[in-house]
Structure formats: C-alpha cells, structure tokens
Design a protein around this motif. Structure first.
Motif, PDB file in Angstrom:
ATOM      1  N   CYS A  22      45.786  36.215  39.953  1.00  0.00           N
ATOM      2  CA  CYS A  22      45.711  36.020  41.399  1.00  0.00           C
ATOM      3  C   CYS A  22      45.279  34.599  41.716  1.00  0.00           C
ATOM      4  O   CYS A  22      44.947  33.830  40.817  1.00  0.00           O
ATOM      5  CB  CYS A  22      44.745  37.026  42.028  1.00  0.00           C
ATOM      6  N   SER A  23      45.272  34.265  42.986  1.00  0.00           N
ATOM      7  CA  SER A  23      44.828  32.938  43.416  1.00  0.00           C
ATOM      8  C   SER A  23      43.299  32.870  43.387  1.00  0.00           C
ATOM      9  O   SER A  23      42.612  33.901  43.307  1.00  0.00           O
ATOM     10  CB  SER A  23      45.318  32.661  44.834  1.00  0.00           C
ATOM     11  N   ALA A  24      42.782  31.660  43.499  1.00  0.00           N
ATOM     12  CA  ALA A  24      41.332  31.473  43.528  1.00  0.00           C
ATOM     13  C   ALA A  24      40.719  32.145  44.751  1.00  0.00           C
ATOM     14  O   ALA A  24      39.652  32.760  44.671  1.00  0.00           O
ATOM     15  CB  ALA A  24      40.993  29.981  43.513  1.00  0.00           C
ATOM     16  N   THR A  25      41.403  32.054  45.886  1.00  0.00           N
ATOM     17  CA  THR A  25      40.908  32.697  47.110  1.00  0.00           C
ATOM     18  C   THR A  25      40.862  34.209  46.938  1.00  0.00           C
ATOM     19  O   THR A  25      39.883  34.857  47.309  1.00  0.00           O
ATOM     20  CB  THR A  25      41.814  32.330  48.312  1.00  0.00           C
ATOM     21  N   GLU A  26      41.912  34.774  46.351  1.00  0.00           N
ATOM     22  CA  GLU A  26      41.931  36.215  46.104  1.00  0.00           C
ATOM     23  C   GLU A  26      40.839  36.614  45.121  1.00  0.00           C
ATOM     24  O   GLU A  26      40.209  37.665  45.284  1.00  0.00           O
ATOM     25  CB  GLU A  26      43.293  36.640  45.563  1.00  0.00           C
ATOM     26  N   ALA A  27      40.596  35.787  44.128  1.00  0.00           N
ATOM     27  CA  ALA A  27      39.558  36.096  43.135  1.00  0.00           C
ATOM     28  C   ALA A  27      38.190  36.213  43.777  1.00  0.00           C
ATOM     29  O   ALA A  27      37.385  37.071  43.397  1.00  0.00           O
ATOM     30  CB  ALA A  27      39.542  35.035  42.038  1.00  0.00           C
ATOM     31  N   THR A  28      37.930  35.371  44.767  1.00  0.00           N
ATOM     32  CA  THR A  28      36.649  35.437  45.476  1.00  0.00           C
ATOM     33  C   THR A  28      36.506  36.781  46.178  1.00  0.00           C
ATOM     34  O   THR A  28      35.453  37.422  46.130  1.00  0.00           O
ATOM     35  CB  THR A  28      36.543  34.284  46.494  1.00  0.00           C
ATOM     36  N   VAL A  29      37.578  37.235  46.814  1.00  0.00           N
ATOM     37  CA  VAL A  29      37.555  38.520  47.517  1.00  0.00           C
ATOM     38  C   VAL A  29      37.472  39.671  46.516  1.00  0.00           C
ATOM     39  O   VAL A  29      36.707  40.625  46.718  1.00  0.00           O
ATOM     40  CB  VAL A  29      38.798  38.672  48.428  1.00  0.00           C
TER      41      VAL A  29
END
Length: 76
Positions: A22-29
């Motif tokens: 996944c993307s870095a933003t998705e990983a945070t979520v």
C-alpha cells in the motif's frame, strides 16, 4: 509557496507497506486500524505472523470502508 515536508516512516508503517503493498498514507491509516480495531493495543507484542495478518485484516477493513463510503474523516 509553502514547502511540503515529508514525514519519516516508522518501522510499523514500513512493515505494513511491505506486507500489503500500500501507499505510505494508507500504511498510516492501516497502523491506526490495527491499534484501535484489530488488536486494541500497542503493536510491539505481536509476532511477525500476527502483525502481518493484522495488517492484511486492517487493509481489508480500510478497503471495505472506502467501498461502503463509511471511511471516517480522520482516515481520509
């Protein structure tokens, strides 16, 4: 123009990206979903297999929320 400063990824986010692609933003979520909804705890006591299973489960939950249009504003 305001410069955008990238935040450094943490070790959990890096592991999530590697696990679910996944993307870095998705990983945070995904990390937040893992903490609050999957394990109801910190993530440091998870085995690698448990962590990866939790990451996949959390990513699936994120995808379901997007599809259903129920993604909380804080996750967007």
């Amino acid at each position: 123009m305001k410069s955008l400063k990238r935040r450094r990824l943490g070790c959990y986010e890096k592991h999530i990206i590697k696990t679910v692609q996944c993307s870095a933003t998705e990983a945070t979520v995904v990390e937040e979903i893992m903490r609050s909804d999957i394990f109801h705890s910190t993530l440091d006591w998870q085995t690698s297999d448990e962590f990866e299973t939790g990451a996949r489960e959390a990513y699936a939950a994120l995808s379901e929320m997007r599809t259903a249009g129920t993604l909380p504003e804080s996750y967007q």
